[in-house]
Scaffold this motif. Sequence first.
Motif, short mmCIF file in Angstrom:
data_model
loop_
_atom_site.label_atom_id
_atom_site.label_comp_id
_atom_site.label_asym_id
_atom_site.label_seq_id
_atom_site.Cartn_x
_atom_site.Cartn_y
_atom_site.Cartn_z
N PRO A 33 0.80 -1.23 0.00
CA PRO A 33 0.00 0.00 0.00
C PRO A 33 0.83 1.28 0.00
O PRO A 33 0.32 2.35 -0.33
CB PRO A 33 -0.83 -0.10 1.28
CG PRO A 33 -0.69 -1.48 1.79
CD PRO A 33 0.50 -2.11 1.14
N GLN A 38 0.46 1.33 -9.67
CA GLN A 38 -0.94 0.87 -9.63
C GLN A 38 -1.17 -0.30 -8.68
O GLN A 38 -2.23 -0.41 -8.07
CB GLN A 38 -1.42 0.51 -11.03
CG GLN A 38 -0.59 -0.55 -11.71
CD GLN A 38 -1.22 -0.99 -13.03
OE1 GLN A 38 -2.42 -1.20 -13.09
NE2 GLN A 38 -0.41 -1.08 -14.07
N ARG A 41 -1.43 1.24 -5.36
CA ARG A 41 -2.67 2.04 -5.24
C ARG A 41 -3.88 1.15 -5.00
O ARG A 41 -4.78 1.48 -4.24
CB ARG A 41 -2.86 2.91 -6.48
CG ARG A 41 -1.90 4.09 -6.56
CD ARG A 41 -2.43 5.16 -7.51
NE ARG A 41 -2.70 4.64 -8.85
CZ ARG A 41 -1.80 4.54 -9.83
NH1 ARG A 41 -0.55 4.92 -9.63
NH2 ARG A 41 -2.14 4.08 -11.02
N LYS A 42 -3.87 -0.03 -5.64
CA LYS A 42 -4.99 -0.97 -5.47
C LYS A 42 -5.07 -1.44 -4.01
O LYS A 42 -6.14 -1.51 -3.41
CB LYS A 42 -4.75 -2.18 -6.38
CG LYS A 42 -5.99 -2.65 -7.08
CD LYS A 42 -5.61 -3.63 -8.17
CE LYS A 42 -6.73 -4.64 -8.37
NZ LYS A 42 -6.37 -5.69 -9.30
N ARG A 44 -3.85 0.15 -1.47
CA ARG A 44 -4.20 1.33 -0.67
C ARG A 44 -5.72 1.54 -0.65
O ARG A 44 -6.32 1.85 0.36
CB ARG A 44 -3.48 2.56 -1.26
CG ARG A 44 -3.91 3.92 -0.78
CD ARG A 44 -3.59 4.22 0.66
NE ARG A 44 -2.22 3.90 1.02
CZ ARG A 44 -1.78 3.73 2.27
NH1 ARG A 44 -2.62 3.84 3.28
NH2 ARG A 44 -0.53 3.42 2.51
N GLN A 45 -6.32 1.28 -1.83
CA GLN A 45 -7.79 1.43 -1.93
C GLN A 45 -8.50 0.47 -0.98
O GLN A 45 -9.47 0.83 -0.34
CB GLN A 45 -8.25 1.08 -3.34
CG GLN A 45 -8.42 2.27 -4.23
CD GLN A 45 -8.73 1.85 -5.66
OE1 GLN A 45 -9.03 0.69 -5.95
NE2 GLN A 45 -8.61 2.80 -6.55
N VAL A 46 -7.98 -0.78 -0.91
CA VAL A 46 -8.59 -1.77 -0.01
C VAL A 46 -8.50 -1.27 1.43
O VAL A 46 -9.48 -1.30 2.18
CB VAL A 46 -7.90 -3.16 -0.15
CG1 VAL A 46 -8.39 -4.14 0.91
CG2 VAL A 46 -8.13 -3.72 -1.55
N ASP A 48 -8.09 1.87 2.50
CA ASP A 48 -8.88 3.09 2.71
C ASP A 48 -10.36 2.77 2.89
O ASP A 48 -11.03 3.32 3.76
CB ASP A 48 -8.70 4.06 1.54
CG ASP A 48 -7.32 4.69 1.53
OD1 ASP A 48 -6.59 4.52 2.53
OD2 ASP A 48 -6.96 5.31 0.51
N GLU A 49 -10.84 1.87 2.03
CA GLU A 49 -12.26 1.50 2.06
C GLU A 49 -12.59 0.83 3.41
O GLU A 49 -13.59 1.13 4.05
CB GLU A 49 -12.53 0.55 0.88
CG GLU A 49 -13.93 -0.02 0.80
CD GLU A 49 -14.98 1.02 0.46
OE1 GLU A 49 -14.61 2.16 0.12
OE2 GLU A 49 -16.17 0.71 0.60
N ARG A 52 -12.63 3.34 6.22
CA ARG A 52 -13.87 4.13 6.21
C ARG A 52 -15.00 3.35 6.89
O ARG A 52 -15.71 3.88 7.74
CB ARG A 52 -14.29 4.42 4.76
CG ARG A 52 -14.06 5.85 4.33
CD ARG A 52 -14.78 6.20 3.04
NE ARG A 52 -14.46 5.33 1.91
CZ ARG A 52 -13.37 5.45 1.14
NH1 ARG A 52 -12.49 6.40 1.39
NH2 ARG A 52 -13.14 4.62 0.15
N LYS A 242 -9.08 -6.58 5.06
CA LYS A 242 -10.29 -6.83 4.26
C LYS A 242 -11.23 -7.78 5.02
O LYS A 242 -12.45 -7.58 5.06
CB LYS A 242 -9.89 -7.46 2.91
CG LYS A 242 -11.05 -7.73 1.99
CD LYS A 242 -11.61 -6.43 1.44
CE LYS A 242 -12.98 -6.62 0.79
NZ LYS A 242 -13.57 -5.36 0.38
#
Length: 376
Positions: A33, A38, A41-42, A44-46, A48-49, A52, A242
């Motif tokens: 992350p 890319q 970034r992928k 990092r998205q996991v 971040d989501e 949240r 996750k």
Amino acid sequence: MEAIYLDHAATTPVHDEVIEAMVPVYREVYGNPSSIHQYGRKARQVLDEARRKVAASIGAGEKEIIFTSGGTEADNLAIFGVTEELGEGHVVTTSIEHHAVLHAVAALEKQGFDVTYVAPEPDGAVTAEAVKEALREDTVLVSVMMVNNETGVRQPVEEIGEALKNHPAYFHSDAVQALGIENIDVRETAVDLLAFSGHKINGPKGIGFLFAREGVPLTPMTYGGEQERKRRAGTENVQAVKGLEKAMEMMEENREENVAQYENYKKSFLSVLEEEEVSFEVNGQNTTAAIVNISFHNMDVETMLTNFDLEKVAASSGSACTAGSFEPSHVLSAMFPDDPERMRNSIRFSFGAANNETNVKEAARRVASIYRRLNK
Ligand SMILES: Cc1ncc(COP(=O)(O)O)c(C=O)c1O
């Protein structure tokens, strides 16, 4: 003979949906992350989501969530994180905390901090008044758990939070056994730090998080990269995060239904013991749905647990972390200092996803039959 698991306070089975959510991340999201390409970034998205969703489920802001390796690390980060810079001062905790807190606080004592351990009443809870009385001008930290892991007794965290509003001490609470059972909203509770663990809510082991209210200064325990806003160095466990996210989501959807079900399991379990004329007493009052701690008259914990195991009923004597050593439980010793018998004859049963009405009643019948055999 079917094995029956009544040890959900030690850990829980991982939900299939949690495993299914993690598998694609294991397969496809292998970037770091912190990497800017890319793949990173992928990942990092996991993260971040998940952050949240996890934050939203306790009413927190995303910046207030620090992913850790579990409840133990979250407790340690809270305790050492707010005291490290100070070097000295006074800490208030209780004598019934999990060892993740008790041993951390003992380490603080060695460093020169003064610690007051508030004892519980015989009902298993400390009083907010006793915690208030223990406060001093130089108290820097108060640590009181939300729900005790051995007895399931709720502690007066709301009241303690209120009492601390006019005191500068930080308030930490170990919420590991409360998650999934109690409604936790940090907008309504005056806590500064809360520790959580994934494997108690049908998530993976080795993942948890600390809620640290914005503005609470935390010195990191690990030094390295700048992950988790410089509060917890080390590459994040993206797959487990996750899994935690999915477990939290399922927990939120089903919490009320689960609690009602576990209450029924507890009632059924106790009524079978009564029907079968087992002589017992429940340790503690005002307990959460999933945990019941029972003192069996004229029994001995070691013999009982060995026989339960032979009859394929999985329960435990106090905290799983100390199971195997059969030392009297520090929680029951604190509740019943004058009743050594109770410390030697008490077993914790805890309900959850591996249970249904039938296997709970069957477990109680096996327990009753063992009790009768041993009591002859
Ligand atoms: C109250 C409490 N705090 C902390 C922990 C430790 O959590 P973990 O196993 O995630 O380190 C446990 C687990 O037994 C617990 O019951």
